[in-house]
Write an enzyme that holds these catalytic residues in place. Structure first.
Site, PDB file in Angstrom:
ATOM      1  N   ASP B 256      17.105  54.526  52.723  1.00  0.00           N
ATOM      2  CA  ASP B 256      17.895  55.616  53.049  1.00  0.00           C
ATOM      3  C   ASP B 256      18.565  56.383  51.801  1.00  0.00           C
ATOM      4  OD1 ASP B 256      20.741  55.473  55.040  1.00  0.00           O
ATOM      5  OD2 ASP B 256      19.308  56.990  54.768  1.00  0.00           O
ATOM      6  N   ASP B 346      21.564  54.722  62.267  1.00  0.00           N
ATOM      7  CA  ASP B 346      22.889  53.979  61.956  1.00  0.00           C
ATOM      8  C   ASP B 346      23.383  53.038  62.723  1.00  0.00           C
ATOM      9  OD1 ASP B 346      23.954  56.858  59.853  1.00  0.00           O
ATOM     10  OD2 ASP B 346      22.859  55.214  59.409  1.00  0.00           O
TER      11      ASP B 346
END
Lengths: 258, 427
Positions: B256, B346
């Site tokens: 990420d 997320d």
């Protein structure tokens, strides 16, 4: 060991804290954030204390129960001292953050006062401390079982719940008093908070004689409560005005008619 | 059973946080007499201007100044809470399911095709090696899918992407919800007939598709997004082997970070392309806390491949920084409703972490510790977002804190607390 015990103990332990949260903190985002940050600081202090205790247990004699008990007592004392150290560290961090925000915004007032921060951080410490002490016990109380079947006390759940409630409220009072002591540089106040925390923890060494541990704890809680009340600016006059709904500032702040 | 491929494509992109519009930090005004005669427009982006009296009536000006000064900070804090609540809800759903429905925490020998190496070996070294290999495969799949998505987006194959997303959300909303409902009924021993279940699932799924891919009340859309993130997290918790799951979590945070921040990262390219074209990036793949979305984006979004999907999470975990600014004027008036956006991936990975903490070991302390750690990580990420004002990855800080607290609470704090509770000592 039924739902009744579970709900009863949960509400005894967390009732005051949750109502405080709902009525005074839940609507203000800043306060919620600082509450969670306070909980985080308590967690870090517990982590460090556990680390030291764990290392000491590994290098000690695991067979001897008295040594293990001694190490546990040492762990408790260390944990209390670390908690208070982290409370001080949180105070310093909040002061710095507030100063930074103030400098940045050019105004003279801060969006959240140091007294509110004291209350919120104390409650954050309290929530986390109470949760860690009692949540596993509550989870076990839902299931089947008989309390104290091997000769231990039958009042295990109830006393744990009452003790947890006292600890949560105590943390909140200590937060208010501690921050005020740091603000006014009165170090004996800070020392008094640390000493009373140690006293409360050491009183629990007498469990399961609950009378000798719970009663003094509640007495200390009441006296800390009164001290925190006066520290936060309360007085008998304020109290009377508030209870008879005549306190103009309070009513105006809450948009109620006089 | 292998979970279908389209589910796996889900986790592509990293999420980042989108500031809809960051409140500007008030600029320093070296005003000697402390009574600004002009409005502090630097402080109130879009809020109605307040005229101030001149130098004489400083007293009156102060409450207003106070209020305006507090606004940027309160504004930022409000956004943090607007994200805390859905993240908490998703975690609560996952933890409640794991603790009550046994299916999702049972040991299973079935594994996803993306994690082919088994962890059933008694040798620790071999097990570790297998988990690392599983992670490598999983991350490569994710990278390939992300690049594929970016390429498709770049060459404007909107129909393809749209179809992909619709297929994935169909799968989640109908098939996985049906499985979930079945397991819940089994746990509570509820007798149920197929006709009722068919009606329930049909209604649930159809409304979900409409809300997510088309228009619907914001609260309902948010609820559906939270629910499908929770479902996806539950699938991961069940089918990823234990050690591989932890290594995958760590690896995905690193990915990420790289994908969002490095100049050649696929997610960064996705965001930049979207910005150049002045389009929203799959708006429904991202959880948005703002009402403005449905108001202003109703038109341009119709032919957009936007909607939450597993892909969205996988792909849509990007923040969209200043997409709003060149937007329609309508935005200015609705400024109060502006919110922050967080990608569904997320939600999924946070919930996977907390769910695994709840599933392994019957201990609530670990779950609580991971929960607080993730929230604090999210808070810090949002703080960085306010400072840097550009798309940021939301996974690294939270997952790092979460992992640290999981392992330390499980190995260090748990024995200590157990001993304390045994003797009823309180700290």
């Amino acid at each position: 060991m039924t739902a009744a015990v579970f709900f009863g103990c949960t509400f005894i332990a967390f009732g005051p804290a949750i109502s405080l949260f709902l009525f005074t903190i839940a609507r203000e985002p800043l306060r919620v954030i600082f509450l969670i940050a306070g909980a985080f600081f308590w967690l870090v202090s517990l982590l460090l204390a556990s680390l030291v205790w764990f290392i000491s247990v590994q290098i000690s004699n695991k067979e001897s129960t008295s040594q293990q008990k001694g190490l546990l007592i040492f762990g408790v004392v260390l944990s209390v001292l670390l908690q208070e150290t982290f409370r001080f560290a949180y105070y310093k961090l909040l002061k710095k953050a507030n100063e930074g925000l103030l400098a940045l915004s050019q105004e003279e007032t801060m969006p959240i006062s140091i007294q509110q921060l004291a209350y919120v951080s104390g409650l954050g410490f309290g929530f986390m401390s109470g949760a860690f002490s009692v949540v596993n016990i509550l989870a076990d109380s839902v299931g089947p079982g008989t309390v104290g079947i091997h000769g231990d006390s039958q009042h295990y759940f109830l006393s744990s719940a009452f003790m947890t409630m006292a600890i949560i409220l105590l943390h909140m009072f200590w937060g208010v008093i501690f921050f005020d002591g740091c603000e006014k540089q009165r170090w004996f106040v800070v020392a008094a908070v640390v000493v009373s925390h140690l006293v409360v923890s050491c009183l629990t060494f007498q469990n399961p004689q609950y009378v000798s541990s719970l009663v003094p704890t509640y007495i200390i809680m009441l006296s800390m409560g009164i001290w925190a009340f006066y520290t936060a600016g309360g007085s008998l006059r304020n109290l009377k005005l508030c209870l008879t709904c005549k306190d103009k500032d309070f009513l105006l702040a809450n948009h109620r008619p006089r | 059973m292998n979970a279908s491929d389209s589910d796996e494509e889900l986790y592509n992109e990293r999420s980042a946080l989108v500031p809809s519009e960051n409140p500007e930090v008030p600029s320093y005004r070296p005003d000697p007499d402390h009574s600004p005669t002009e409005d502090s427009d630097s402080k109130t982006t879009g809020f109605s201007r307040r005229t101030r009296p001149g130098g004489g009536s400083e007293r009156e000006a102060e409450p207003e100044e106070e209020e305006e000064e507090e606004l940027p900070l309160k504004y930022g804090a409000k956004h943090v809470i607007m994200l805390f609540i859905p993240v908490t809800l998703c975690m609560v759903v996952v933890v409640a399911t794991i603790k009550s429905v046994g299916f999702y925490s049972e040991k299973t020998t079935q594994q996803l095709i993306y994690t082919p190496f088994t962890e059933d070996t008694p040798d620790v070294g071999r097990r570790l090696l297998n988990s690392v290999l599983n992670t490598v495969i999983m991350i490569s799949v994710i990278v390939v899918m992300t690049i594929l998505l970016v390429v498709l987006y770049k060459y404007r194959c909107y129909k393809f992407i749209h179809g992909w997303l619709i297929l994935s959300s169909l799968m989640l909303l109908f098939w996985f919800s049906f499985m979930y409902l079945g397991e819940v009924f089994k746990t509570y021993n509820v007798a149920m007939d197929y006709v009722t279940v068919a009606v329930l699932i049909w209604n649930f799924g159809a409304v979900g598709m409409v809300c997510i891919h088309w228009k619907g009340p914001l609260a309902l859309q948010q609820a559906y997004l939270i629910f499908i993130s929770a479902l996806m997290a539950l699938v991961f918790i069940k089918y990823l082997p234990p050690w591989s799951a932890w290594v995958i979590l760590a690896a995905i945070s690193v990915y990420d970070l790289v994908a969002v921040l490095s100049p050649k990262g696929p997610l960064r390219m996705l965001v930049e392309t979207a910005q150049e074209r002045n389009e929203p990036i799959f708006p429904a793949l991202i959880y948005s806390s703002a009402m403005m979305w449905t108001v202003t984006m109703a038109n341009p979004a119709d032919d957009q491949p936007s909607e939450t999907d597993e892909e969205a999470e996988l792909s849509g975990r990007r923040a969209e920084p200043q997409r709003r600014q060149p937007g329609p004027i309508l935005e200015d008036e609705l400024e109060e409703e502006r919110g922050v956006k967080l990608g569904l991936g997320d939600f999924i990975f946070y919930s996977v972490l907390v769910g695994k903490a709840a599933a392994t070991g019957g201990d609530w302390n670990t779950t609580l510790a991971c929960f607080v750690a993730i929230l604090i990580g999210l808070c810090l990420t949002l703080l960085l977002l306010a400072i840097f004002k550009k798309a940021l990855p939301a996974l690294p800080i939270s997952i790092t804190f979460g992992l640290i607290f999981y392992f330390s609470t499980d190995f260090l704090v748990q024995p200590f607390m157990d001993n304390l509770v045994n003797h009823q000592f309180y700290i």
